[in-house]
Write a protein that holds these residues in place. Structure first.
Motif, PDB file in Angstrom:
ATOM      1  N   GLU B  46       0.835  -1.195   0.000  1.00 41.78           N
ATOM      2  CA  GLU B  46       0.000   0.000   0.000  1.00 41.78           C
ATOM      3  C   GLU B  46       0.872   1.248   0.000  1.00 41.78           C
ATOM      4  N   TYR B 247      -1.158 -10.427   6.368  1.00 44.95           N
ATOM      5  CA  TYR B 247      -1.301  -9.182   5.603  1.00 44.95           C
ATOM      6  C   TYR B 247      -1.556  -9.474   4.129  1.00 44.95           C
ATOM      7  N   ALA B 250      -5.049 -10.431   3.818  1.00 47.58           N
ATOM      8  CA  ALA B 250      -5.942  -9.275   3.947  1.00 47.58           C
ATOM      9  C   ALA B 250      -5.968  -8.466   2.655  1.00 47.58           C
ATOM     10  N   LEU B 251      -4.793  -8.290   2.054  1.00 49.84           N
ATOM     11  CA  LEU B 251      -4.722  -7.553   0.791  1.00 49.84           C
ATOM     12  C   LEU B 251      -5.575  -8.237  -0.260  1.00 49.84           C
ATOM     13  N   SER B 254      -9.274  -7.992   0.210  1.00 53.99           N
ATOM     14  CA  SER B 254      -9.851  -6.657   0.044  1.00 53.99           C
ATOM     15  C   SER B 254     -10.138  -6.315  -1.407  1.00 53.99           C
ATOM     16  N   PHE B 265     -17.366  -7.735   1.742  1.00 53.24           N
ATOM     17  CA  PHE B 265     -15.958  -7.379   1.685  1.00 53.24           C
ATOM     18  C   PHE B 265     -15.269  -7.930   2.928  1.00 53.24           C
ATOM     19  N   GLN B 266     -14.133  -8.603   2.702  1.00 53.54           N
ATOM     20  CA  GLN B 266     -13.366  -9.064   3.861  1.00 53.54           C
ATOM     21  C   GLN B 266     -12.461  -7.913   4.252  1.00 53.54           C
ATOM     22  N   THR B 267     -12.775  -7.309   5.366  1.00 58.44           N
ATOM     23  CA  THR B 267     -11.987  -6.134   5.714  1.00 58.44           C
ATOM     24  C   THR B 267     -11.106  -6.394   6.919  1.00 58.44           C
ATOM     25  N   ILE B 268      -9.997  -5.653   6.985  1.00 56.01           N
ATOM     26  CA  ILE B 268      -9.235  -5.582   8.218  1.00 56.01           C
ATOM     27  C   ILE B 268      -9.413  -4.157   8.710  1.00 56.01           C
ATOM     28  N   SER B 269      -9.433  -4.003  10.018  1.00 54.96           N
ATOM     29  CA  SER B 269      -9.739  -2.681  10.552  1.00 54.96           C
ATOM     30  C   SER B 269      -8.486  -1.819  10.614  1.00 54.96           C
ATOM     31  N   GLY B 270      -8.683  -0.543  10.812  1.00 59.20           N
ATOM     32  CA  GLY B 270      -7.574   0.379  11.081  1.00 59.20           C
ATOM     33  C   GLY B 270      -6.864   0.873   9.844  1.00 59.20           C
ATOM     34  N   ASP B 271      -6.030   1.885  10.095  1.00 63.56           N
ATOM     35  CA  ASP B 271      -5.213   2.500   9.061  1.00 63.56           C
ATOM     36  C   ASP B 271      -3.790   1.971   9.176  1.00 63.56           C
ATOM     37  N   ARG B 287      -3.263  -4.370  13.216  1.00 65.31           N
ATOM     38  CA  ARG B 287      -4.393  -4.619  12.314  1.00 65.31           C
ATOM     39  C   ARG B 287      -4.636  -6.107  12.091  1.00 65.31           C
TER      40      ARG B 287
END
Lengths: 338, 331
Positions: B46, B247, B250-251, B254, B265-271, B287
């Motif tokens: 990212e 990770y 998660a990518l 998403s 949507f399979q999301t992971i929380s946070g920035d 995360r």
């Protein structure tokens, strides 16, 4: 509204929230949107897909009659909740925008005012449209920030846009668009500037809010993945015209227009390996140099001589799924679209 | 061909107060990888993960803080400025924004032969021949040579940038988001061109992109970066079909796709945390849906779990075990 509910009871088909017939938008003597028609049911999520210059953003802006001074919007019909948008005066339009229609843009940093706190900007909207007092408006702003998933909203409400991350800024934009409970949300590439993990969070939030507020969404995007997983129905635009109008699943599993087919074949996916991408040769024609006939014909693998003589009409091949291609009319032409 | 070891780059941040120390952002923190002859290594992550900095470090366009880079056995970091310039004949870069990379006051012909002029290769006649050859290679016509960059479309400009990068007959090219600013139908043309050139000229690529679909399509092997570190590196099938780092999973989860369940949507929380102040332990622990106590204190080392599959996660063995079980049940 009263009128539309009685009408809905008579026929089982719900009255469309938005009706657009033969929309044309021009800047000077350049016509950038040419003959777009669609309707949007309450609670429906419509996707508008196309490459840069296809007219998808201008189409959405025309729904709110947001145009630069030299932009001209014409249509045979442009009705929102039964009201003729083309006949509405500037003051009425300002009421509708923000109240019944909300909009979010690709880049929240340019859409937000950098010298005002985010709370101030939401409070401004709430006071103007809902007539709330200062303190109530601030509480409303905190509440909406909490709803869109901003942590510690009591503190964040006084932050300035630059103090927030891109994902948080887009949440603020969504909060601002939804604070008056609009019936229609227009989202112009809302996740394009975001990283994929943040994009997934924002799309999920938008879906939650859509079912909570029972609103319709027009989602404009160049990303077919986003549109296919987010929307109920899609319009595929090319060079200012709709070339395909279909349920989202059908458009991506059984595309009828060669352009849609070409787009799908040119995108590398994470789900499988392709030897080679099928690129669409050539480029999109500029609006001042449009080919006669079908605008996609010069790049089309199926093009036949008649394609360069007349514009094919948008014809339904299966119920609810139409494409503007002469393959749908058996290489014969219906009435010209204009 | 290219071998990178323990590469690190710190950018100093401004001093905040009179007595406080100037901070440092570790944009790239202790990464190692190899790229073989004729191979394409995809680098994905990212924004702010350090992938672009990595691309520039490899070419020594940015000086690393520490680490080593060797290209065909030559230590790039030990080269004198003159020797470094000569080495650039072999190593080139193509950027995301072709309009920003091309001088608007030079014709396309001048732009493409400029590297030959700088390196003092050939005379006017041979450069003219080379120009025609290069235009042909990237799918432009010879009459394009007298035009200026603004007369071209985005896709054509990127072809000019590629021709310019090829002028010195390099063997290695860093493509930094080379197709990202283009519309999908044009992006496909450029990706096809890059693949054709690779075969035709025997090139090796470091291909940097945030677009996972593009990375899968173009790469042989893939490295996934998060906050300045490589968290997983493996063949592309392994990365996309059997990822071992949470990770990476998660990518992939998403990415919206028409082949997935609708409206889920399979999301992971946070920035992503700030690289100026990364969390202790595993950098992804804030995360990560699988994070345990150990993840908050001890950074997991990058270790080899399967043939040519390296991953930096304390629980990668568990993930691997579950994947194996899943495959057995399906079989």
């Amino acid at each position: 509204m009263q009128h539309s509910t009685t009408k809905a009871r008579q026929s089982t088909v719900p009255t469309p929230l938005l009706e657009v017939e033969n929309l044309r938008v021009s800047f000077g003597n350049l016509t950038v949107v040419d003959g777009v028609s669609f309707s949007l049911a309450p609670g429906e999520i419509l996707g508008i897909v196309g490459e840069s210059g296809s007219g998808k953003s201008v189409t959405a802006l025309a729904m709110m009659r947001l145009m630069p001074p030299n932009g001209r919007v014409e249509a045979d019909r442009l009705c929102f909740m039964g009201e003729d948008i083309l006949a509405a005066g500037e003051r009425r339009l300002e009421q509708i925008r923000g109240d019944a229609m909300g909009m979010i843009f690709q880049e929240p940093m340019t859409a937000l005012n950098p010298v005002l706190s985010v709370g101030h900007q939401i409070v401004e909207t709430v006071r103007r449209h809902l007539g709330l007092g200062r303190r109530e408006a601030r509480e409303r702003a905190i509440e909406v920030l909490r709803r869109v998933g901003i942590p510690a909203p009591e503190q964040r409400v006084d932050d300035f846009p630059h103090q927030l991350s891109g994902g948080m800024r887009q949440r603020v934009m969504i909060g601002m668009a939804l604070v008056c409970g609009p019936k229609l949300l227009i989202a112009d590439e809302p996740t394009t500037a975001l990283d994929v993990t943040i994009q997934a969070q924002i799309l999920e939030l938008m879906l939650d809010l859509q079912s909570e507020y029972q609103m319709s969404i027009i989602m404009i995007s160049h990303d077919l993945g986003v549109v296919s997983s987010f929307t109920d129905r899609v319009l595929i635009m090319y060079s200012g015209q709709v070339v395909e109008d279909a349920p989202a699943d059908a458009a991506f599993s059984h595309p009828q227009h060669p352009y849609t087919e070409g787009l799908l074949a040119s995108i590398p996916t994470i789900d499988g390996d392709l030897e080679r991408l099928k690129a669409i040769e050539g480029t999109v024609p500029p609006p001042f140099d449009l080919p006669p006939g079908c605008r996609f014909a010069p790049r089309c693998a199926y093009a036949k001589p008649p394609c360069s003589t007349a514009v094919p009409p948008l014809v339904a091949n299966t119920p609810g799924h139409s494409a503007a291609c002469i393959r749908n009319t058996g290489y014969a032409f219906g009435p010209a679209r204009r | 061909m290219l071998s990178v070891r323990a590469l690190r780059k710190e950018f100093a941040t401004g001093r905040r107060g009179l007595f406080s120390h100037a901070g440092a952002i570790r944009a790239v923190d202790d990464i190692s990888f190899d790229i073989g002859h004729g191979e394409t290594l995809g680098l994905v992550g990212e924004s702010g993960c350090g992938k672009t900095t990595t691309g520039r470090l490899v070419l020594r366009l940015v000086e690393p803080t520490s680490g080593s880079i060797s290209f065909d056995g030559t230590d790039i970091l030990a080269l004198s400025p003159k020797a470094l310039r000569d080495s650039r004949r072999d190593m080139q870069i193509v950027f995301q924004d072709p309009l920003g990379a091309l001088n608007p006051r030079m014709t396309v012909g001048e732009l493409i032969v400029e590297p030959l002029v700088i390196h003092d290769i050939g005379d006017a006649l041979s450069r003219e021949t080379r120009l025609r050859e290069l235009l042909g290679l990237v799918g432009l016509a010879s009459y394009h040579a007298s035009r200026f960059p603004h007369e071209f479309s985005g896709g054509q400009r990127q072809r000019v940038c590629i021709a310019r990068a090829l002028a010195l007959n390099p063997r290695f090219i860093v493509c930094d988001e080379a197709a990202s600013a283009l519309d999908v139908s044009i992006q496909a043309q450029i990706l096809n061109l890059l693949q054709d050139l690779k075969v035709q000229l025997g090139l090796t690529y470091l291909f940097i992109s945030h677009d996972l679909g593009v990375i899968r399509h173009i790469s042989d092997r893939v490295a996934v970066m998060y906050l300045g570190e490589i968290v997983e590196i493996a063949g592309k099938r392994e990365i996309f079909d059997a990822p071992l780092h949470p990770y990476t999973m998660a990518l992939l989860g998403s990415v919206p796709s028409s082949r997935r369940a609708k409206k889920q949507f399979q999301t992971i929380s946070g920035d992503v945390p700030s690289p100026a102040n990364p969390p202790p332990g595993c950098r992804f622990n804030t995360r990560c849906p699988m994070a345990q106590e150990i993840c908050k204190t001890t950074p997991p080392p990058l270790r080899t779990l399967a043939a040519a599959h390296d991953v930096a996660c304390h629980f990668a063995d568990d993930i691997q075990g579950r994947q194996k079980k899943g495959r057995e049940i399906r079989a």
